[in-house]
Write an enzyme that holds these catalytic residues in place. Structure first.
Site: not given
Ligand code: PHE
Ligand code: ZN
Length: 885
Positions: A306, A328
């Site tokens: 993150e 991602e």
């Protein structure tokens, strides 16, 4: 529930937005049933699009509209139209204007956990991918980037902490009320999916980080009061991530504060909202007695993931959701590199490949197969897949392999330089890599557009007379739904040739060019590489470090695989050789109806001895040695079988091999168990964790012998455990045995941890995974346990998730009871949290590889589901899983 329609959306239909929103001022008054949002938007027609006369269409879902004001003038009902999912303002100026929208939403009734919701008593948000439209009307798409100022107000007592993105700018009491406010400003333009807000009674764990250029960043982790003593590891991981991104990729943090909030109800792992990451508490909270080594590793890697999104995702974001892998895949690749650098490269690689093969390969081989960049979807929530994440990461890794670490770094630098504060595409990313390297990456782009796992067949022929070795390589990319024919891919194939004494042979291609790094580039359907000056017949080590996400087949004989198990200098391939050897034994046995003679004979004994030799080798890292003692899982064997799978035969074969290995190398295992006993206080460092992993893996095989003294050892292990790693390892081992040892340990564990939700999840999970003829009934009993709730995603994953993914004989019970359990629970969850339900239903993806009886059962359960009223999410999964056949 208002939901988008079921028509697929296509990448090829992408059109830029008619309007841009450049500034957003939100004023949010938090209240459980009606949170009021005043949104002031600075909007202008998109100069790149001819908008003359077009209406302004904003996205919105489950909102109550209170008022609409355009440039200070209140609009009346004739000026706009509210429909399912949208608000249309029929006439807007052809110049910049300000729109004020006042709406309310209902956090308490928000069971989807998308938008603004309550987790216990904490207000929190989840906006990716399309949750912002459940907070206010907006152009809720990632290519609309705005600067946000957010004022939040709430009750002082119940929500003393008020957070949003960016930096804090003001806070104070609202005179003569019990309410207070806080204002936040985020100077970085961002898409709405990165918006976040939190309000609650949370405890703060503060720290500080000084960036490479000397700026101070205030770091805070917010948790439920009482959990402050479980944040140290997450904080340490955060600081190490921040340092690593500076050192490895030159990326510095850019705000004055970085906040992490842990909540107990969260659909996914965590979310990279700018400056305000929101986490599933499972991925933050850790204390030696409550979290296992595995939990510590996950926390470290998700905190890193993150955080890394701050550059790959936030500063440079995606133009549209088809480009999801852009952020991602790249960010998973970055977190894998982080873990490899801070722990062990080979152990990390083994873990990543295990996950890729167990999660992504079945997806790529089944009805839900899609390219890393899907060309279409019905519900974007269904595309947070192993293909987008894990295969997406492999694609980035291949670029690094092809360009070299330095070249890849330069490419990434150029990408950031070119596209800071932009919403871009996969093409933009690959163009940066092409430009710094001067390479043509056109063929490489097929990794983004072609689904299916390439099958790479390699065979080596040695010519004793010419002293040459010819490696013939062919690639086949299997057909996938919607893609019958495939073009050949560019496949980086790392190889080595090993001489009879175990030495690496220097590689020289036929034209006399040395191949220092062993990297071949396969570009054709069939290709031959010839190596010169090879004095004696070599053993090839192929696809080193798993240099491409392909299925490899070779002409190696069992003796050569055994040789690689002992001698391959590539640690990944040495481990892979052991896995391949075991897999071959197990698939033979399973094909033969689970005939255990195939896994209890000479070959199995040789495997056992080879595993023991590596497990004993103290020159290797303990964590690496532990990997050798873990056999391929039942799902891995099923995947290799690929058709006519009888899950009971697979289970039987694997259990028999475990028993055989336990008996064969019992002495070594006992030694390992004893030599790696815990001394001193718990530490999560890789070497200590490795020792525990090795010891627990040895224990697992010792108990597999079925010997009473070994079962007693496991009981002692459970009783004497001083940390969660050993405690849960012992409990998992005992949970597979018959009562009463099992029940005694489970009852003890429950009594101790019933009030600790994250630990209690483990209690549900071990039972759900335990294989037995009554495991479906066990799962059902647990579903009605007073501590079970369908509303908490972690609990659902612990019980239902563990059952469907960790108990293949239970899920695939020939009478169909496992499928029924899944279908009925998913259907219930679908009524309030479609995203969660659709994820569970993904467990049907491999139904076509089963033998006919199970296949028929699965099919009829799927057909029954298809006939029900389903959410868009579940509808897409069920219909695609059934397919046309
Ligand atoms: N973007 C999150 C990540 O870091 C995952 C996520 C997706 C979380 C959708 C919530 C909703 O991978
Ligand atoms: Zn991510």
């Amino acid at each position: 529930m208002q939901k988008s329609d079921r028509k697929p959306k296509f990448l090829k239909d992408y059109a830029p937005p008619d309007f841009l929103i450049e500034e957003v001022a939100l004023d949010v008054a938090l209240a459980p049933k009606a949170a009021r949002v005043v949104s002031r938007l600075r909007i202008r027609p998109n100069p790149k699009v001819a908008t003359g006369g077009k209406p302004l269409v904003l996205d919105g879902e489950d909102l109550t509209l209170e008022s609409l004001t355009l440039d200070g003038k209140m609009l009346s009902a004739v000026d706009y139209e509210v429909k399912d999912g949208s608000l249309t303002i029929k006439r807007v100026p052809a110049r910049p204007f300000t729109l004020e929208v006042i709406t309310t939403c209902d956090p308490e009734a928000n069971t989807e956990l998308s938008g603004l919701y309550l987790s216990r008593s904490t207000y929190c948000t989840q906006c990716e991918p399309e949750g912002f439209r459940r907070i206010t009307y907006f152009l809720d798409r990632p290519d609309v980037l705005a600067v946000y100022t957010v004022r939040i107000e709430a009750e002082r007592d119940t929500a003393p902490v008020l957070l949003s993105n960016g930096n804090p700018v003001a806070q104070g009491d609202i005179p003569s009320t019990n309410r207070h406010f806080a204002t936040w400003h985020d100077p970085f333009p961002k898409p709405s999916y990165l918006f976040a807000l939190v309000g609650g009674n949370l405890a703060a764990v503060p720290d500080e980080f000084v960036t490479q250029s000397g700026r101070k960043v205030a770091l805070t982790i917010y948790v439920e009061p009482g959990k402050e003593d479980r944040c140290a590891w997450a904080m340490e991981s955060l600081k190490r991530s921040m340092r690593w991104d500076e050192e490895r990729f030159g990326r510095e943090y850019d705000l004055d504060v970085f906040n992490i909030v842990a909540v107990s109800d969260f659909n996914m792992g965590a979310m990279e909202n700018k400056g305000l990451n929101i986490f599933n508490d499972k991925l933050v909270l850790a204390r030696p007695d409550t979290a296992s080594d595995g939990d510590y590793v996950s926390i470290e890697s998700v905190i890193a993931h993150e955080y890394f999104h701050n550059w790959t995702g936030d500063r440079v974001t995606c133009r549209d959701w088809f480009q999801l892998c852009l952020k991602e895949g790249l960010t998973v690749f970055r977190d894998q590199e982080f873990t490899g650098d801070t722990r062990s490269g080979p152990v990390e690689r083994i873990g990543a490949v295990r996950i890729l093969k167990s999660n992504q390969f079945p997806e790529d081989a089944g009805p839900l197969a899609h390219p890393v960049r899907p060309p279409s979807f019905i519900e974007i929530n269904n595309f947070y897949t192993a293909t987008v994440y894990e295969k997406g990461a492999e694609v980035c890794r291949m670029l690094q392999t092809l360009l070299g670490r330095e070249g890849f770094r330069k490419g990434l630098d150029l990408y950031f330089e070119r596209h800071d504060s932009e919403a871009v595409t996969v093409e933009d990313f690959v163009a940066a890599m092409a430009d710094v390297s001067g390479r043509d990456l056109k063929q490489f782009m097929r990794w983004y557009t072609q689904a299916g796992t390439p099958e790479l067949a390699c065979s080596l022929d040695y010519d004793a007379h010419a002293k040459t070795a010819r490696l013939t390589v062919s690639q086949i990319i299997p057909p996938t739904p919607g893609q019958a024919k495939k073009e050949p891919m560019l496949i980086p194939l790392k190889v080595g040739l090993i001489g009879a004494n175990g030495d690496e042979l220097p590689l020289t291609l036929a034209d006399g060019i040395p191949l220092a790094d062993g990297l071949l580039e396969v570009t054709e359907r069939e290709q031959v590489f010839e190596f010169q000056d090879i004095p004696t017949p070599p053993t090839p080590s192929l696809l080193r470090n798993f240099s491409a996400p392909v299925r490899l087949s070779t002409n190696l004989d069992p003796g050569q695989i055994e040789f690689l198990m002992a001698h391959d200098s590539d640690p990944f391939n040495r481990w892979q050789a052991a896995q391949t050897y075991a897999t071959n034994l197990l698939t033979d046995a399973a094909r033969d109806g689970g005939n255990i003679e195939r896994v209890t004979g000479k070959k199995a004994a040789r495997l056992a001895q080879a595993l023991a030799a590596t497990a004993r080798d103290s020159s290797l890292l303990t964590a690496y040695r532990a990997e050798f003692l873990k056999l391929p899982g039942e799902a891995d064997i099923a995947r290799e079988l690929a058709r006519n799978v009888d899950t009971d035969a697979v289970h039987g074969a694997r259990e028999a091999l475990r028993k055989k290995i336990g008996e064969e190398i019992r002495e070594t295992l006992t030694e390992l168990y004893e030599a790696n006993a815990e001394s001193g206080p718990y530490s999560p460092d890789p070497e200590s964790a490795g020792r525990r992993a090795l010891r627990n893996a040895a224990l697992d095989l010792l108990v597999a012998t079925g010997d009473a003294s070994e079962i007693a050892r496991a009981e002692r292990h459970y009783r004497d455990a001083t940390n969660m790693t050993d405690s849960i390892a012992a409990l998992a081992i005992l949970s597979h045995l018959a009562a009463p040892v099992r029940d005694k340990a489970l009852d003890h564990f429950y009594a101790r941890w019933q009030d600790e939700p994250l630990v209690l999840d483990k209690w549900f999970a071990v039972q759900a995974r335990a294989a037995s003829s009554s495991s479906v009934e066990t799962a059902r009993t647990l579903l009605s346990h007073p501590k079970f709730s369908l509303k908490n995603p972690n609990r659902v994953r612990a019980l239902i998730g563990s059952f469907i993914h960790g108990n293949p004989t239970g899920l695939n019970r020939p009478d169909g009871a496992g499928y029924q359990l899944l279908a009925e629970q998913a259907l219930e969850i679908d009524g309030f949290n479609p995203h969660m339900a659709a994820r569970l239903l993904g467990a049907f993806e491999s139904w076509r590889i089963l033998e006919p009886i199970r296949q028929a059962r699965a099919k009829s359960v799927l057909q029954d589901l298809a006939a029900r009223t389903l959410s868009t999410d579940s509808y897409e999964i069920v219909t695609k899983t059934l397919g046309d056949g």
